[in-house]
Scaffold this motif. Structure first.
Motif, PDB file in Angstrom:
ATOM      1  N   ASP A 114      37.633  36.379  32.735  1.00 34.19           N
ATOM      2  CA  ASP A 114      37.064  36.527  34.078  1.00 34.19           C
ATOM      3  C   ASP A 114      35.603  36.102  34.061  1.00 34.19           C
ATOM      4  OD1 ASP A 114      39.495  37.867  34.576  1.00 34.19           O
ATOM      5  OD2 ASP A 114      38.591  39.792  33.986  1.00 34.19           O
ATOM      6  N   ARG A 142      39.994  34.367  36.636  1.00 34.07           N
ATOM      7  CA  ARG A 142      39.384  34.926  37.846  1.00 34.07           C
ATOM      8  C   ARG A 142      37.916  34.555  37.875  1.00 34.07           C
ATOM      9  NH1 ARG A 142      42.057  40.675  38.753  1.00 34.07           N
ATOM     10  NH2 ARG A 142      43.516  40.629  37.049  1.00 34.07           N
ATOM     11  N   GLN A 178      37.075  35.364  44.084  1.00 31.23           N
ATOM     12  CA  GLN A 178      36.775  36.525  44.918  1.00 31.23           C
ATOM     13  C   GLN A 178      35.289  36.476  45.248  1.00 31.23           C
ATOM     14  OE1 GLN A 178      38.667  39.881  43.639  1.00 31.23           O
ATOM     15  NE2 GLN A 178      38.090  41.014  45.455  1.00 31.23           N
ATOM     16  N   GLU A 204      31.671  50.677  41.932  1.00 32.58           N
ATOM     17  CA  GLU A 204      32.115  50.097  43.209  1.00 32.58           C
ATOM     18  C   GLU A 204      32.353  48.584  43.119  1.00 32.58           C
ATOM     19  OE1 GLU A 204      29.563  51.330  46.428  1.00 32.58           O
ATOM     20  OE2 GLU A 204      30.742  50.215  47.904  1.00 32.58           O
ATOM     21  N   GLU A 206      33.399  46.845  40.524  1.00 33.33           N
ATOM     22  CA  GLU A 206      34.687  46.575  39.869  1.00 33.33           C
ATOM     23  C   GLU A 206      35.856  46.957  40.784  1.00 33.33           C
ATOM     24  OE1 GLU A 206      32.671  48.718  36.775  1.00 33.33           O
ATOM     25  OE2 GLU A 206      33.982  47.726  35.326  1.00 33.33           O
ATOM     26  N   ARG A 207      35.680  48.056  41.533  1.00 36.66           N
ATOM     27  CA  ARG A 207      36.749  48.434  42.480  1.00 36.66           C
ATOM     28  C   ARG A 207      36.933  47.338  43.522  1.00 36.66           C
ATOM     29  NH1 ARG A 207      34.803  53.546  41.712  1.00 36.66           N
ATOM     30  NH2 ARG A 207      33.407  53.546  43.507  1.00 36.66           N
ATOM     31  N   ALA A 208      35.817  46.802  44.025  1.00 36.90           N
ATOM     32  CA  ALA A 208      35.907  45.752  45.051  1.00 36.90           C
ATOM     33  C   ALA A 208      36.556  44.490  44.475  1.00 36.90           C
ATOM     34  CB  ALA A 208      34.514  45.434  45.589  1.00 36.90           C
ATOM     35  N   GLY A 210      38.597  44.481  41.913  1.00 34.94           N
ATOM     36  CA  GLY A 210      39.947  44.784  41.425  1.00 34.94           C
ATOM     37  C   GLY A 210      40.118  44.443  39.960  1.00 34.94           C
ATOM     38  N   VAL A 211      39.013  44.381  39.231  1.00 32.62           N
ATOM     39  CA  VAL A 211      39.070  44.050  37.804  1.00 32.62           C
ATOM     40  C   VAL A 211      37.878  44.708  37.112  1.00 32.62           C
ATOM     41  CG1 VAL A 211      37.905  41.836  38.222  1.00 32.62           C
ATOM     42  CG2 VAL A 211      39.245  42.117  36.148  1.00 32.62           C
TER      43      VAL A 211
END
Ligand SMILES: Cc1cc2nc3c(=O)[nH]c(=O)nc-3n(C[C@H](O)[C@H](O)[C@H](O)COP(=O)(O)OP(=O)(O)OC[C@H]3O[C@@H](n4cnc5c(N)ncnc54)[C@H](O)[C@@H]3O)c2cc1C
Ligand SMILES: NC(=O)c1ccc[n+]([C@@H]2O[C@H](COP(=O)([O-])OP(=O)(O)OC[C@H]3O[C@@H](n4cnc5c(N)ncnc54)[C@H](OP(=O)(O)O)[C@@H]3O)[C@@H](O)[C@H]2O)c1
Length: 258
Positions: A114, A142, A178, A204, A206-208, A210-211
């Motif tokens: 990523d 990603r 993303q 937050e 990483e949550r946004a 999704g990785v």
């Protein structure tokens, strides 16, 4: 040609677009011999009234394959360079050093799954060049572009970013990108609210995305405000991520703008 003239070429301003009173984009002609890697910067020169030339580093926004050069600039009140640059109009000339510089390039990383591109303000510029170059789309599974500004109106190149995955040659890679904007001094729909550092600490970001940010899978490029870079590097260090050097490949590459 004098010795100093051989070090740079004279290019013509093709377009200037103000974004806010302190941000604008500019496009110039490009010398056929000027080569660079996506993520690198050029040294730009402007002539002052007294005949002297002021030079400053500027990351290319455009891709290495474009026929023109594009830049994204701040206007620093009273700034020696930007006071002159912001006065230029279409048809005026700008000096461009013949050589490109910098190590915020994909060859910093020998592996990784990523790619995180973390920017503040005009520091988004080199990432736009990287994203317009094909290499990144093949190299990573990603790509997470994070762009932090004070106010939403300072978010530049939104059309370019939204249009990247519509480009025919990138359409099969669209799922990889993303884009996460974060606006720090006002709430804005569709953007996170808070500094990159705060968002990393709270989880937050990483949550946004999704990785997770991890030394195993993440490779991180940082560009813009030097304090953001220092603070983010400290956070990444806690996660065992360090600068990638030629003799010791790592997970992080940086470009400080001042
Ligand atoms: C490798 C590299 C690449 C750069 N790429 C870009 C770029 O693509 N776009 C760009 O606008 N600038 C970029 N810069 C900064 C640029 O070189 C100049 O500093 C900027 O043009 C201001 O010049 P100045 O003479 O007007 O003010 P300076 O005397 O150079 O700077 C005065 C102060 O203004 C602030 N400042 C300077 N540049 C910025 C900035 N970009 N964003 C926010 N605050 C700033 C800092 O507090 C700095 O101390 C880059 C710098 C480096 C080292
Ligand atoms: N942008 C403006 O409207 C404005 C107006 C007048 C003068 N200026 C001057 O212009 C210069 C550049 O302004 P700029 O807005 O382009 O750049 P900036 O100050 O670097 O801010 C860009 C983004 O980086 C964030 N940031 C700053 N320091 C950080 C850190 N240590 N860790 C994490 N994130 C950090 C900011 O968050 P925060 O918002 O939390 O700082 C903001 O979201 C500054 O010297 C400023 O004084 C700017």
């Amino acid at each position: 040609m004098t010795a100093s003239a051989e070090k740079y070429t004279t290019q013509t301003l093709l377009d200037v677009q103000p974004l806010t009173s302190s941000l604008f984009t500019l496009r110039t002609s490009r010398d056929a011999g000027f080569r660079f890697r996506a993520g690198q910067f050029a040294r730009l020169g402007v002539s002052k009234a007294d005949g002297s030339i002021v030079w400053r580093a500027y990351s290319m926004v455009s891709s290495p394959f474009d026929e023109f050069l594009e830049f994204f600039s701040i206007v620093v009140p009273g700034g020696e360079f930007t006071s002159e640059l912001s006065r230029l109009q279409v048809g005026d000339t700008l000096l461009v050093d013949r050589q490109a510089f910098g190590y915020l390039t994909l060859d910093r990383f020998v592996d990784g799954r990523d790619l995180w591109l973390l920017s503040t303000g005009t520091g988004v510029a080199p990432f736009l060049s990287i994203l317009q170059d094909f290499e990144v789309w093949e190299k990573f599974e990603r790509i997470i572009l994070v762009y932090s500004v004070r106010e939403a109106r300072e978010l530049a190149y939104q059309e370019l970013i939204a249009g990247l995955t519509q480009r025919e040659y990138l359409s099969e890679y669209a799922h990889k990108l993303q884009f996460i904007a974060t606006v720090t001094r006002e709430a804005h729909p569709g953007a996170l609210h808070g500094r990159i550092t705060t968002l990393i600490e709270s989880g937050e970001l990483e949550r946004a995305a999704g990785v997770a940010l991890s030394a195993e899978h993440s490779r991180v490029m940082l560009c813009g405000n030097p304090q953001m870079i220092d603070d983010t590097r400290a956070l990444l260090k806690k996660r065992h991520m360090s600068l990638s050097l030629t003799r010791r490949p790592g997970q992080v590459a940086v470009e400080n703008y001042w």
